[in-house]
Design a protein around this motif. Structure first.
Motif, PDB file in Angstrom:
ATOM      1  N   PRO A   1       0.821  -1.213   0.000  1.00 38.72           N
ATOM      2  CA  PRO A   1       0.000   0.000   0.000  1.00 38.72           C
ATOM      3  C   PRO A   1       0.852   1.260   0.000  1.00 38.72           C
ATOM      4  O   PRO A   1       2.019   1.216   0.396  1.00 38.72           O
ATOM      5  CB  PRO A   1      -0.805  -0.125   1.294  1.00 38.72           C
ATOM      6  N   PHE A   2       0.268   2.378  -0.449  1.00 40.05           N
ATOM      7  CA  PHE A   2       0.978   3.647  -0.470  1.00 40.05           C
ATOM      8  C   PHE A   2       1.178   4.143   0.959  1.00 40.05           C
ATOM      9  O   PHE A   2       0.223   4.254   1.727  1.00 40.05           O
ATOM     10  CB  PHE A   2       0.182   4.706  -1.244  1.00 40.05           C
ATOM     11  N   GLU A   3       2.424   4.453   1.290  1.00 33.14           N
ATOM     12  CA  GLU A   3       2.734   5.008   2.607  1.00 33.14           C
ATOM     13  C   GLU A   3       3.142   6.463   2.472  1.00 33.14           C
ATOM     14  O   GLU A   3       3.683   6.882   1.447  1.00 33.14           O
ATOM     15  CB  GLU A   3       3.866   4.205   3.253  1.00 33.14           C
ATOM     16  N   GLU A   4       2.867   7.233   3.513  1.00 35.03           N
ATOM     17  CA  GLU A   4       3.125   8.671   3.474  1.00 35.03           C
ATOM     18  C   GLU A   4       4.591   9.004   3.219  1.00 35.03           C
ATOM     19  O   GLU A   4       4.919  10.079   2.708  1.00 35.03           O
ATOM     20  CB  GLU A   4       2.676   9.321   4.792  1.00 35.03           C
ATOM     21  N   SER A   5       5.472   8.072   3.548  1.00 36.80           N
ATOM     22  CA  SER A   5       6.914   8.301   3.359  1.00 36.80           C
ATOM     23  C   SER A   5       7.388   7.931   1.951  1.00 36.80           C
ATOM     24  O   SER A   5       8.564   8.116   1.623  1.00 36.80           O
ATOM     25  CB  SER A   5       7.706   7.492   4.390  1.00 36.80           C
ATOM     26  N   ASP A   6       6.500   7.424   1.105  1.00 32.40           N
ATOM     27  CA  ASP A   6       6.890   7.013  -0.248  1.00 32.40           C
ATOM     28  C   ASP A   6       7.341   8.205  -1.087  1.00 32.40           C
ATOM     29  O   ASP A   6       6.924   9.346  -0.878  1.00 32.40           O
ATOM     30  CB  ASP A   6       5.720   6.323  -0.971  1.00 32.40           C
ATOM     31  N   PHE A   7       8.161   7.911  -2.075  1.00 35.97           N
ATOM     32  CA  PHE A   7       8.629   8.905  -3.046  1.00 35.97           C
ATOM     33  C   PHE A   7       7.443   9.334  -3.911  1.00 35.97           C
ATOM     34  O   PHE A   7       6.786   8.500  -4.521  1.00 35.97           O
ATOM     35  CB  PHE A   7       9.710   8.240  -3.905  1.00 35.97           C
ATOM     36  N   VAL A   8       7.163  10.636  -3.964  1.00 35.41           N
ATOM     37  CA  VAL A   8       5.995  11.114  -4.724  1.00 35.41           C
ATOM     38  C   VAL A   8       6.373  12.268  -5.662  1.00 35.41           C
ATOM     39  O   VAL A   8       5.662  13.257  -5.776  1.00 35.41           O
ATOM     40  CB  VAL A   8       4.826  11.540  -3.789  1.00 35.41           C
ATOM     41  N   ASP A   9       7.484  12.109  -6.337  1.00 33.50           N
ATOM     42  CA  ASP A   9       7.972  13.176  -7.220  1.00 33.50           C
ATOM     43  C   ASP A   9       7.673  12.934  -8.693  1.00 33.50           C
ATOM     44  O   ASP A   9       8.231  13.619  -9.553  1.00 33.50           O
ATOM     45  CB  ASP A   9       9.481  13.366  -7.029  1.00 33.50           C
ATOM     46  N   HIS A  10       6.796  11.971  -8.986  1.00 30.51           N
ATOM     47  CA  HIS A  10       6.458  11.702 -10.386  1.00 30.51           C
ATOM     48  C   HIS A  10       4.944  11.675 -10.595  1.00 30.51           C
ATOM     49  O   HIS A  10       4.384  10.652 -10.998  1.00 30.51           O
ATOM     50  CB  HIS A  10       7.085  10.378 -10.853  1.00 30.51           C
ATOM     51  N   PRO A  11       4.256  12.798 -10.324  1.00 31.00           N
ATOM     52  CA  PRO A  11       2.803  12.840 -10.564  1.00 31.00           C
ATOM     53  C   PRO A  11       2.498  12.685 -12.049  1.00 31.00           C
ATOM     54  O   PRO A  11       3.308  13.070 -12.896  1.00 31.00           O
ATOM     55  CB  PRO A  11       2.398  14.232 -10.055  1.00 31.00           C
ATOM     56  N   VAL A  12       1.336  12.111 -12.361  1.00 32.04           N
ATOM     57  CA  VAL A  12       1.000  11.858 -13.769  1.00 32.04           C
ATOM     58  C   VAL A  12      -0.177  12.705 -14.247  1.00 32.04           C
ATOM     59  O   VAL A  12      -0.728  12.455 -15.309  1.00 32.04           O
ATOM     60  CB  VAL A  12       0.728  10.349 -14.027  1.00 32.04           C
ATOM     61  N   SER A  13      -0.565  13.716 -13.456  1.00 28.60           N
ATOM     62  CA  SER A  13      -1.587  14.664 -13.892  1.00 28.60           C
ATOM     63  C   SER A  13      -1.270  16.027 -13.283  1.00 28.60           C
ATOM     64  O   SER A  13      -0.578  16.108 -12.265  1.00 28.60           O
ATOM     65  CB  SER A  13      -2.988  14.223 -13.450  1.00 28.60           C
ATOM     66  N   LEU A  14      -1.764  17.082 -13.924  1.00 29.67           N
ATOM     67  CA  LEU A  14      -1.553  18.419 -13.379  1.00 29.67           C
ATOM     68  C   LEU A  14      -2.243  18.541 -12.023  1.00 29.67           C
ATOM     69  O   LEU A  14      -1.722  19.186 -11.112  1.00 29.67           O
ATOM     70  CB  LEU A  14      -2.077  19.491 -14.337  1.00 29.67           C
ATOM     71  N   TYR A  15      -3.421  17.938 -11.886  1.00 32.35           N
ATOM     72  CA  TYR A  15      -4.120  17.956 -10.600  1.00 32.35           C
ATOM     73  C   TYR A  15      -3.205  17.419  -9.500  1.00 32.35           C
ATOM     74  O   TYR A  15      -3.056  18.031  -8.440  1.00 32.35           O
ATOM     75  CB  TYR A  15      -5.394  17.115 -10.692  1.00 32.35           C
ATOM     76  N   ALA A  16      -2.572  16.274  -9.759  1.00 33.44           N
ATOM     77  CA  ALA A  16      -1.673  15.677  -8.769  1.00 33.44           C
ATOM     78  C   ALA A  16      -0.493  16.601  -8.478  1.00 33.44           C
ATOM     79  O   ALA A  16      -0.058  16.736  -7.330  1.00 33.44           O
ATOM     80  CB  ALA A  16      -1.177  14.323  -9.266  1.00 33.44           C
TER      81      ALA A  16
END
Length: 347
Positions: free
Chosen positions: A147-162
């Protein structure tokens, strides 16, 4: 510790108060006896009548004040903070929707980036006890690890909204660091329920069925590798937010992020089957959607799946409403709200 204990001496400012989550959270706080200042620009991204009906739900409460305003109007936001002096701010106002961000990017920059900046500036010059703001599960992009954890790497959003939601998290962290603002970001996972957003799939599928249209399912008809979504019922979302309101972080910087999801992802086709069954129950006749399968849309992600351990640890809460129960509540509301039985009887 009693996480449900709200301070009735505090003023709660909720932006996006005519929205789905904003109206339900406002109602919960008002029921508890809190003073709520609700703010919304009542834009026409979806049916304004539904937004007005949500506000009507809040009208009977004496401690509710509604202000029609746009968070992208900096001077107005400053005036509202100076006039009402809110103690706790919940920023839920945003331009929502992943696919719409491809068609109308300006709306996202104006509301989600400039608007949120205005809220942060207002909190800077009018100190608050806690700023709680909506982020989104979309910041996880196409992450494969679940599952997605808050500490995960999140530097590759796939939408402008994200991207705008990720920028909110960065901006809030910076303002917490610079100006000691206690701030909490909430990554919501596919929120659904009665009086929900008509642009969400479950609502749109229902509309299309009663309009005699097919529904489009963006999974290529691949049932083995179907899309997974962590569907989270509105009451669970509101309980999670409520418990966090008076529990700001004391660490430096005073910024935290939590997932609020069901921690139980369902295949999209399972969810659709449950919706068909709920509508069948509500109408007393068998309902089956006419389905058309298409490729996944740009900006969509294959799966959303929330780890809720941090939320449980912080406020002893984990969403648990099943999709069967949640969708039945939606179906019963929809049939009544749109007078479906009357419409069918006249055809």
């Amino acid at each position: 510790m009693n996480y449900n204990q709200l301070d009735l001496n505090k003023k709660y400012l909720i932006t996006g108060a005519a929205g789905f989550i904003g109206s339900f959270l406002s109602k919960r706080l008002l029921e508890e006896g809190c003073e709520v200042i609700g703010l919304d620009n009542l834009n026409d991204y979806y049916d304004v009548q539904l937004k007005n009906n949500r506000l009507e739900m809040l009208d009977p409460y004496e401690k509710f004040t509604f202000i029609k305003a746009d968070i992208s109007d900096k001077s107005m936001i400053q005036d509202i903070f100076e006039t009402y002096k809110p103690n706790i701010v919940v920023n839920l106002a945003a331009q929502a929707g992943v696919r719409y961000s491809i068609e109308n990017p300006d709306a996202y920059m104006e509301s989600n980036v400039i608007g949120f900046y205005n809220i942060l500036e207002a909190c800077r010059f009018n100190p608050v006890d806690h700023l709680v703001y909506a982020s989104s599960s979309s910041v996880y992009g196409a992450n494969k690890k679940v599952p997605f954890e808050e500490s995960d790497f999140v530097d590759h959003p796939v939408s402008l909204y994200a991207s705008t939601k990720k920028s909110n998290e960065l901006m809030a962290h910076t303002y917490s660091h610079l100006y000691d603002i206690p701030a909490t970001g909430l990554r919501f996972f596919t929120v659904y329920g009665p009086m929900g957003r008509p642009d969400m799939a479950y609502f749109g599928f229902t509309d299309k069925y009663f309009n005699g249209d097919s529904i489009k399912i963006f999974n290529n008809g691949d049932f083995e590798n179907d899309l997974y979504r962590d569907f989270t019922y509105i009451d669970d979302i509101v309980t999670g937010v409520e418990r966090l309101l008076n529990n700001p972080s004391n660490e430096k910087p005073k910024h935290k992020i939590f997932n609020i999801g069901n921690n139980n992802p369902e295949k999209l086709m399972t969810f659709i089957g449950a919706l068909e069954k709920a509508l069948s129950n509500a109408l007393g006749e068998d309902i089956e959607f006419n389905k058309v399968y298409e490729p996944i849309k740009p900006g969509d992600v294959p799966a959303t799946y929330a780890s809720t351990e941090l939320l449980k640890l912080a406020v002893d809460f984990k969403p648990e409403t099943s999709i069967e129960e949640g969708l039945q509540n939606f179906a019963d509301w929809y049939v009544k709200y749109y007078k479906v039985k009357d419409v069918l009887n006249t055809k």
